[in-house]
Design a protein around this motif. Structure first.
Motif, mmCIF file in Angstrom:
data_model
loop_
_atom_site.group_PDB
_atom_site.id
_atom_site.type_symbol
_atom_site.label_atom_id
_atom_site.label_comp_id
_atom_site.label_asym_id
_atom_site.label_seq_id
_atom_site.Cartn_x
_atom_site.Cartn_y
_atom_site.Cartn_z
ATOM 1 N N SER A 34 0.901 -0.397 -0.229
ATOM 2 C CA SER A 34 0.564 0.232 -0.392
ATOM 3 C C SER A 34 1.292 1.136 -0.094
ATOM 4 N N ALA A 35 2.317 1.242 0.737
ATOM 5 C CA ALA A 35 3.324 2.629 0.447
ATOM 6 C C ALA A 35 3.494 2.383 -0.755
ATOM 7 N N GLY A 40 4.317 5.297 -4.352
ATOM 8 C CA GLY A 40 5.503 4.964 -5.506
ATOM 9 C C GLY A 40 6.498 3.919 -4.860
ATOM 10 N N ARG A 41 7.305 4.049 -3.642
ATOM 11 C CA ARG A 41 7.621 3.631 -2.903
ATOM 12 C C ARG A 41 7.692 3.626 -1.840
ATOM 13 N N CYS A 42 8.636 2.764 -1.060
ATOM 14 C CA CYS A 42 8.407 1.756 0.729
ATOM 15 C C CYS A 42 9.465 1.880 1.961
ATOM 16 N N ALA A 43 9.719 2.977 2.618
ATOM 17 C CA ALA A 43 10.812 3.047 2.731
ATOM 18 C C ALA A 43 10.973 2.106 4.835
ATOM 19 N N LEU A 44 11.232 1.170 4.681
ATOM 20 C CA LEU A 44 10.890 0.016 5.930
ATOM 21 C C LEU A 44 12.720 -0.383 6.738
ATOM 22 N N GLN A 71 10.791 -1.449 -5.680
ATOM 23 C CA GLN A 71 10.727 0.286 -4.893
ATOM 24 C C GLN A 71 10.582 -0.008 -3.522
ATOM 25 N N VAL A 72 11.093 -1.316 -3.090
ATOM 26 C CA VAL A 72 11.074 -0.695 -1.320
ATOM 27 C C VAL A 72 13.187 -0.339 -1.374
ATOM 28 N N ASP A 73 12.912 0.087 -0.072
ATOM 29 C CA ASP A 73 14.220 1.093 0.477
ATOM 30 C C ASP A 73 14.391 0.470 1.740
ATOM 31 N N LEU A 74 15.416 -0.099 1.756
ATOM 32 C CA LEU A 74 15.930 -1.026 3.191
ATOM 33 C C LEU A 74 16.662 -0.747 3.943
ATOM 34 N N PHE A 141 9.340 6.922 8.300
ATOM 35 C CA PHE A 141 9.306 5.466 7.579
ATOM 36 C C PHE A 141 7.718 4.361 7.535
ATOM 37 N N ASP A 142 7.596 4.090 6.290
ATOM 38 C CA ASP A 142 6.573 3.192 6.148
ATOM 39 C C ASP A 142 5.986 2.442 7.543
ATOM 40 N N LEU A 143 7.504 1.767 7.672
ATOM 41 C CA LEU A 143 6.918 0.563 8.586
ATOM 42 C C LEU A 143 8.131 0.476 9.527
ATOM 43 N N ILE A 144 8.692 0.348 11.119
ATOM 44 C CA ILE A 144 9.746 0.182 11.584
ATOM 45 C C ILE A 144 9.276 -1.150 12.188
#
Ligand code: 6PG
Length: 258
Positions: A34-35, A40-44, A71-74, A141-144
């Motif tokens: 959903s992020a 357009g991207r997700c910061a996890l 599209q995910v940044d870790l 962050f979208d999720l921590i």
């Protein structure tokens, strides 16, 4: 800064680590998707320690195709100040269990640096990286993902640590009371700016810490997890029956997601 959100955390209890990790993995995939759909991207930000290994394994083995890894940044929530190939490294744990089995571009993976002579320089370097990723705005962050230690620490924020008072820093170097002592950690203001925080806690050895945090009595200095109050985000506790040993039915959120 707006008042911390008072939304009650969801507290989902599962029979065992595997069931808990599976449910948390599914929820993580949904949050990431959903992020990406909305931004357009997700910061996890990933947690270290042992508990999340089962979730990371499931992501690699069963959910790899459901996540748009391009599209995910870790990122990491904290790191032990050891070489990246040190068995105690949180980066190494994630690399072995997850990264080496994912089609994620290396450029999307941002380990905390541990090769600066001065750990404070490493903290500042990660802050600069976050400033770049979040265009100078406060990192959101979208999720921590966070664990909870038996002594109550989360990330590398330890009880009674001066690090708990950091308000204008995003990443700091800390000295812990456990090996390895030198660490880097996100600060509470960054954690509290997240859209979502997942606590992953398993095992009877955590039951006391879980009870202190979720039932009390405790305070944010003794129980740093109580300092996690996202200003505009939610908290979900994913715990197993062992860690929930002292939690009565009224504390547990009914019908946890499968
Ligand atoms: C670390 C973690 C730490 C961890 C807790 C729980 O670097 O060790 O970030 O905060 O989440 O200590 O660890 P376990 O999951 O191994 O019990």
């Amino acid at each position: 800064m707006t008042a911390p959100s008072q939304t009650r955390p969801s507290i989902y209890v599962y029979p065992d680590l595997e069931a808990m990790s599976r449910a948390a993995a599914r929820a993580l995939v949904d949050r990431v998707r959903s992020a990406v759909e909305s931004d357009g991207r997700c910061a996890l930000a990933l947690s270290g320690g042992n508990t999340p290994r089962a979730l990371y394994r499931l992501l690699a083995e069963e959910y790899v195709d459901r996540v748009p890894w391009n599209q995910v940044d870790l990122f990491w929530g904290d790191e032990r100040y050891v070489p990246a190939d040190d068995p105690r490294s949180n980066y190494r744990m994630v690399k072995d269990v997850l990264l080496d089995r994912l089609p994620i571009p290396t450029k999307n993976v941002y380990p905390m640096p541990t090769s600066h002579a001065d750990p404070e320089d490493a903290a500042r370097a990660y802050e600069a990286l976050l400033a770049q990723r979040f265009a100078g705005r406060w990192p959101r962050f979208d999720l921590i993902l966070l664990g909870l230690a038996g002594d109550g620490h989360i990330a590398s924020l330890f009880p009674a640590s001066p690090a708990l008072q950091a308000r204008d820093r995003r990443v700091i170097a800390v000295r812990a009371s456990v090996d390895p002592a030198q660490r880097l950690t996100l600060t509470l203001p960054v954690i509290n700016h997240a859209a979502s925080v997942f606590f992953l806690v398993a095992g009877k050895g955590k039951a006391g810490a879980v009870h202190r945090v979720l039932v009390g009595p405790c305070d944010p200095v003794t129980c740093p997890a109580l300092g996690v109050q996202p200003t505009a985000g939610d908290i979900v506790w994913w715990i197993d029956e062992g860690a929930a040993t002292f939690l009565g039915p009224s504390v547990r959120t009914p019908s946890p997601p499968a």
